[in-house]
Design a protein around this motif. Structure first.
Motif, PDB file in Angstrom:
ATOM      1  N   PHE A  80      27.883  17.756 -19.622  1.00  0.00           N
ATOM      2  CA  PHE A  80      27.465  17.490 -21.008  1.00  0.00           C
ATOM      3  C   PHE A  80      27.047  16.030 -21.163  1.00  0.00           C
ATOM      4  N   HIS A  81      27.818  15.143 -20.583  1.00  0.00           N
ATOM      5  CA  HIS A  81      27.504  13.710 -20.658  1.00  0.00           C
ATOM      6  C   HIS A  81      26.164  13.414 -19.975  1.00  0.00           C
ATOM      7  N   ASN A  82      25.963  13.984 -18.783  1.00  0.00           N
ATOM      8  CA  ASN A  82      24.751  13.693 -18.016  1.00  0.00           C
ATOM      9  C   ASN A  82      23.479  14.239 -18.657  1.00  0.00           C
ATOM     10  N   ILE A  83      23.536  15.436 -19.236  1.00  0.00           N
ATOM     11  CA  ILE A  83      22.314  15.991 -19.823  1.00  0.00           C
ATOM     12  C   ILE A  83      21.889  15.193 -21.053  1.00  0.00           C
ATOM     13  N   ALA A  84      22.845  14.535 -21.688  1.00  0.00           N
ATOM     14  CA  ALA A  84      22.510  13.684 -22.832  1.00  0.00           C
ATOM     15  C   ALA A  84      21.915  12.351 -22.388  1.00  0.00           C
ATOM     16  N   ARG A  85      21.945  12.069 -21.088  1.00  0.00           N
ATOM     17  CA  ARG A  85      21.422  10.805 -20.554  1.00  0.00           C
ATOM     18  C   ARG A  85      20.238  11.062 -19.625  1.00  0.00           C
ATOM     19  N   ILE A  86      19.405  12.001 -19.971  1.00  0.00           N
ATOM     20  CA  ILE A  86      18.286  12.401 -19.121  1.00  0.00           C
ATOM     21  C   ILE A  86      17.432  11.210 -18.725  1.00  0.00           C
ATOM     22  N   GLY A  87      17.121  11.166 -17.423  1.00  0.00           N
ATOM     23  CA  GLY A  87      16.245  10.121 -16.904  1.00  0.00           C
ATOM     24  C   GLY A  87      16.947   8.809 -16.638  1.00  0.00           C
ATOM     25  N   ILE A 142      22.706   9.666  -9.330  1.00  0.00           N
ATOM     26  CA  ILE A 142      22.097   8.959  -8.212  1.00  0.00           C
ATOM     27  C   ILE A 142      23.032   8.863  -7.007  1.00  0.00           C
ATOM     28  N   ASP A 143      24.345   8.831  -7.241  1.00  0.00           N
ATOM     29  CA  ASP A 143      25.309   8.753  -6.150  1.00  0.00           C
ATOM     30  C   ASP A 143      25.764  10.117  -5.668  1.00  0.00           C
ATOM     31  N   ALA A 144      25.136  11.187  -6.110  1.00  0.00           N
ATOM     32  CA  ALA A 144      25.483  12.551  -5.697  1.00  0.00           C
ATOM     33  C   ALA A 144      24.254  13.193  -5.068  1.00  0.00           C
ATOM     34  N   PRO A 145      23.984  12.912  -3.792  1.00  0.00           N
ATOM     35  CA  PRO A 145      22.731  13.362  -3.182  1.00  0.00           C
ATOM     36  C   PRO A 145      22.544  14.873  -3.136  1.00  0.00           C
ATOM     37  N   ARG A 177      19.329  15.549  -9.618  1.00  0.00           N
ATOM     38  CA  ARG A 177      19.818  14.233  -9.220  1.00  0.00           C
ATOM     39  C   ARG A 177      19.110  13.070  -9.904  1.00  0.00           C
ATOM     40  N   PHE A 178      17.842  13.217 -10.190  1.00  0.00           N
ATOM     41  CA  PHE A 178      17.105  12.096 -10.785  1.00  0.00           C
ATOM     42  C   PHE A 178      16.988  12.202 -12.299  1.00  0.00           C
ATOM     43  N   GLY A 179      17.553  13.256 -12.888  1.00  0.00           N
ATOM     44  CA  GLY A 179      17.586  13.369 -14.335  1.00  0.00           C
ATOM     45  C   GLY A 179      16.259  13.684 -14.977  1.00  0.00           C
ATOM     46  N   LEU A 180      15.297  14.160 -14.211  1.00  0.00           N
ATOM     47  CA  LEU A 180      13.969  14.411 -14.761  1.00  0.00           C
ATOM     48  C   LEU A 180      13.645  15.895 -14.886  1.00  0.00           C
TER      49      LEU A 180
END
Length: 167
Positions: A42-49, A54-57, A62-65
């Protein structure tokens, strides 16, 4: 497991969060998967791009795009996962109360009166892939309402409509 559905039924327009939501009650592409969002998701999808993975290959997105691709055919993506329904309005033009700093809603649907107050708004989720919006949803379902001609004329994202035949 992943499933896709082209929902051509559309929804009612009498009990919506706001009048500008009516243009997003038509056909929608629905994407379902059998995983539930974690608090970190939930936190990550709100921070798209913003390179939140980046630390989870090995991580998807991974790149939020990747999620940004949905804006090709919608201005108002949403999803339900676990106990929450989330709606994004990146330009804060459709959702009442949305601002550029908070361009969306995260609703704990089990405890929210919004679902009973605005049944037309949330009808597109009901009985789709087993979702009832009354108990925790043990999956994730994205709903991408297609940009109509009317919505395209007002869109700050993309001034082109997307029809069910193009899906």
């Amino acid at each position: 497991e992943v499933r896709l559905l082209l929902d051509q039924t559309g929804g009612g327009d009498k009990s919506l969060l706001g009048p500008k939501m009516a243009r997003w009650q038509g056909p929608a592409l629905v994407a379902w998967n059998d995983a539930v969002f974690s608090p970190n998701d939930f936190h990550n999808i709100a921070r798209i791009g913003q390179d939140s993975k980046i630390d989870a290959p090995a991580a998807a997105g991974r790149f939020g795009l990747g999620f940004n691709a949905v804006y090709h055919f919608t201005d108002l993506p949403s999803f339900v996962s676990g106990d929450y329904l989330v709606m994004f309005d990146p330009h804060a033009t459709h959702l009442p109360g949305a601002t550029p700093a908070r361009p969306g809603l995260k609703i704990a649907f089990g405890a929210s009166p919004l679902l009973s107050q605005f049944p037309d708004q949330f009808g597109g989720y009901l009985d789709t892939f087993g979702c009832d919006l009354t108990s925790s949803y043990d999956a994730t379902m994205f709903r991408f309402p297609l940009r109509t001609e009317e919505a395209a004329r007002a869109s700050e994202i993309k001034p082109e409509a997307y029809t069910p035949n193009q899906v």
